[in-house]
Design a protein around this motif. Structure first.
Motif, PDB file in Angstrom:
ATOM      1  N   ALA A 231      -5.227 -17.596  57.825  1.00 14.26           N
ATOM      2  CA  ALA A 231      -6.865 -17.941  57.175  1.00 14.26           C
ATOM      3  C   ALA A 231      -7.900 -17.583  57.735  1.00 14.26           C
ATOM      4  O   ALA A 231      -9.010 -17.419  57.002  1.00 14.26           O
ATOM      5  N   GLY A 232      -7.912 -17.152  59.044  1.00 13.81           N
ATOM      6  CA  GLY A 232      -9.026 -16.893  59.779  1.00 13.81           C
ATOM      7  C   GLY A 232      -9.032 -17.261  61.266  1.00 13.81           C
ATOM      8  O   GLY A 232      -8.026 -17.905  61.818  1.00 13.81           O
ATOM      9  N   GLY A 233      -9.660 -16.331  61.921  1.00 14.89           N
ATOM     10  CA  GLY A 233      -9.504 -16.413  63.551  1.00 14.89           C
ATOM     11  C   GLY A 233      -8.737 -15.347  64.153  1.00 14.89           C
ATOM     12  O   GLY A 233      -8.241 -14.432  63.361  1.00 14.89           O
ATOM     13  N   TRP A 234      -8.459 -15.736  65.214  1.00 18.71           N
ATOM     14  CA  TRP A 234      -7.415 -14.734  66.059  1.00 18.71           C
ATOM     15  C   TRP A 234      -5.900 -15.194  65.865  1.00 18.71           C
ATOM     16  O   TRP A 234      -5.672 -16.108  65.510  1.00 18.71           O
ATOM     17  N   ALA A 241      -5.033  -9.589  66.009  1.00 18.99           N
ATOM     18  CA  ALA A 241      -6.093  -9.339  65.114  1.00 18.99           C
ATOM     19  C   ALA A 241      -7.045 -10.376  64.878  1.00 18.99           C
ATOM     20  O   ALA A 241      -6.938 -11.441  65.608  1.00 18.99           O
ATOM     21  N   PHE A 242      -8.180 -10.101  64.500  1.00 19.82           N
ATOM     22  CA  PHE A 242      -8.946 -10.974  64.074  1.00 19.82           C
ATOM     23  C   PHE A 242      -9.316 -11.044  62.586  1.00 19.82           C
ATOM     24  O   PHE A 242      -9.522 -10.102  61.936  1.00 19.82           O
ATOM     25  N   ILE A 243      -9.331 -12.036  62.073  1.00 19.32           N
ATOM     26  CA  ILE A 243      -9.552 -12.462  60.262  1.00 19.32           C
ATOM     27  C   ILE A 243     -10.662 -12.885  60.236  1.00 19.32           C
ATOM     28  O   ILE A 243     -10.974 -14.192  60.799  1.00 19.32           O
ATOM     29  N   SER A 244     -11.989 -12.350  59.888  1.00 17.38           N
ATOM     30  CA  SER A 244     -13.113 -13.196  59.414  1.00 17.38           C
ATOM     31  C   SER A 244     -13.016 -13.914  58.231  1.00 17.38           C
ATOM     32  O   SER A 244     -12.508 -13.541  57.049  1.00 17.38           O
ATOM     33  N   ARG A 245     -13.831 -15.097  58.197  1.00 12.86           N
ATOM     34  CA  ARG A 245     -14.044 -15.944  57.098  1.00 12.86           C
ATOM     35  C   ARG A 245     -14.767 -15.399  56.282  1.00 12.86           C
ATOM     36  O   ARG A 245     -14.943 -15.942  54.955  1.00 12.86           O
ATOM     37  N   GLY A 246     -15.418 -14.155  56.487  1.00 13.74           N
ATOM     38  CA  GLY A 246     -16.472 -13.578  55.329  1.00 13.74           C
ATOM     39  C   GLY A 246     -17.739 -14.208  55.354  1.00 13.74           C
ATOM     40  O   GLY A 246     -18.146 -15.322  55.704  1.00 13.74           O
ATOM     41  N   LEU A 247     -18.659 -13.413  54.602  1.00 14.70           N
ATOM     42  CA  LEU A 247     -19.987 -13.736  54.282  1.00 14.70           C
ATOM     43  C   LEU A 247     -20.226 -14.311  52.923  1.00 14.70           C
ATOM     44  O   LEU A 247     -20.959 -15.306  52.604  1.00 14.70           O
ATOM     45  N   GLY A 248     -19.461 -13.780  51.831  1.00 17.14           N
ATOM     46  CA  GLY A 248     -19.969 -14.238  50.587  1.00 17.14           C
ATOM     47  C   GLY A 248     -18.852 -15.358  50.110  1.00 17.14           C
ATOM     48  O   GLY A 248     -18.016 -15.899  50.830  1.00 17.14           O
ATOM     49  N   VAL A 249     -18.791 -15.302  48.999  1.00 19.03           N
ATOM     50  CA  VAL A 249     -17.718 -16.359  48.180  1.00 19.03           C
ATOM     51  C   VAL A 249     -17.268 -15.600  46.760  1.00 19.03           C
ATOM     52  O   VAL A 249     -17.711 -14.902  46.356  1.00 19.03           O
ATOM     53  N   SER A 250     -16.256 -15.996  46.344  1.00 22.02           N
ATOM     54  CA  SER A 250     -15.413 -15.552  45.334  1.00 22.02           C
ATOM     55  C   SER A 250     -15.085 -16.803  44.456  1.00 22.02           C
ATOM     56  O   SER A 250     -14.778 -17.969  44.892  1.00 22.02           O
ATOM     57  N   THR A 251     -14.705 -16.644  42.836  1.00 15.03           N
ATOM     58  CA  THR A 251     -14.499 -17.625  42.128  1.00 15.03           C
ATOM     59  C   THR A 251     -15.510 -18.639  42.150  1.00 15.03           C
ATOM     60  O   THR A 251     -15.743 -19.312  40.768  1.00 15.03           O
TER      61      THR A 251
END
Length: 271
Positions: A231-234, A241-251
């Motif tokens: 879902a996010g984080g380390w 790996a690091f998984i970003s929550r991102g900046l935008g939105v979808s749906t």
């Protein structure tokens, strides 16, 4: 709760094998320019990124969210300001292929799927070439299963999207020497199971942190085969790996208990 210009800047510090001098990386992901994200939002993100004075900027996919050029192209000019000494580098995400419509690499696979299907199969698609050409003119470089030696102590690699590309990390690492740090940018964290341990760290996006996070349950939906794991984080399993929550939105134009983030990584040599 309703998504507007609100986002946070997250700072992380981590030793990276092979580095000889510190490295500051601005990690942007999932801008989703189009339906809900327009010029004002992107301008704020760019200004915040530049204020951090990164050595390197990476964008881990889903730059766009619409196939309608009039929704996307006017905003792209804001990205021209994303400049750093080591450049701005990106990979495509699954949403980016909407810009050119569905263009399978292998039309025969679609034909073989049958005309009665309600939806096409997930087969490799052609990258959105016209969109990429526009972004290259703005100074953004793309890595299609390729890598580049940015510094004597830093190799940056990138792979195609897991859903609509043909990711090949071995090809991306062909020029890598193991005496340097190796960063990989990849949109979908589900691909981590195919990343070798020779990669020191993979930066991903795609899952938005769930975008909507409920008490006692967590992220509602992550678009991952592995549920909330990415879902996010380390993460360290299966590889670092690091998984970003991102900046935008979808749906839907909202985030609940899951703020958008601009990530600043401070990588330092191993002591």
């Amino acid at each position: 709760m309703i998504f507007g210009y609100s986002f946070v800047i997250q700072h992380h510090r981590r030793p990276l094998r092979g580095l000889r001098v510190p490295l500051r990386v601005a990690h942007l992901s999932d801008l989703h320019i189009g339906f809900f994200i327009r010029q004002g939002s992107v301008r704020r993100w760019v200004e915040a990124t530049l204020a951090q004075e990164p050595d390197l900027i990476v964008i881990t996919g889903d730059l766009t969210d619409s196939g309608r050029k009039h929704q996307v192209l006017p905003t792209l000019a804001e990205l021209q300001k994303l400049q750093a000494p080591l450049g701005t580098w990106a990979v495509w995400g699954n949403h980016d292929y909407r810009f050119s419509g569905y263009q399978p690499r292998y039309p025969d696979r679609v034909a073989a799927f049958g005309k009665s299907s309600a939806s096409p199969p997930k087969v490799p698609m052609l990258p959105p070439r016209d969109l990429e050409a526009s972004l290259r003119e703005l100074g953004i470089h793309f890595l299609h299963n390729a890598g580049t030696q940015l510094r004597t102590d830093l190799y940056l690699a990138g792979v195609e999207d897991l859903w609509h590309g043909e990711p090949d990390v071995d090809k991306a690492l062909e020029g890598y020497r193991d005496d340097a740090a190796c960063l990989l940018i990849c949109h979908n964290p589900d691909y981590l199971y195919q990343v070798p341990r020779s990669v020191d760290l993979t930066l991903c996006g795609h899952t938005h942190g769930g975008q909507v996070v409920l008490p006692w349950y967590g992220p509602v939906f992550t678009s991952s085969l592995y549920g909330q794991k990415f879902a996010g984080g380390w993460v360290d399993d299966p590889v670092p790996a690091f998984i970003s929550r991102g900046l935008g939105v979808s749906t839907a134009p909202l985030r609940v208990a899951c703020p958008a983030e601009l990530v600043i990584h401070e990588f330092v040599p191993v002591q």
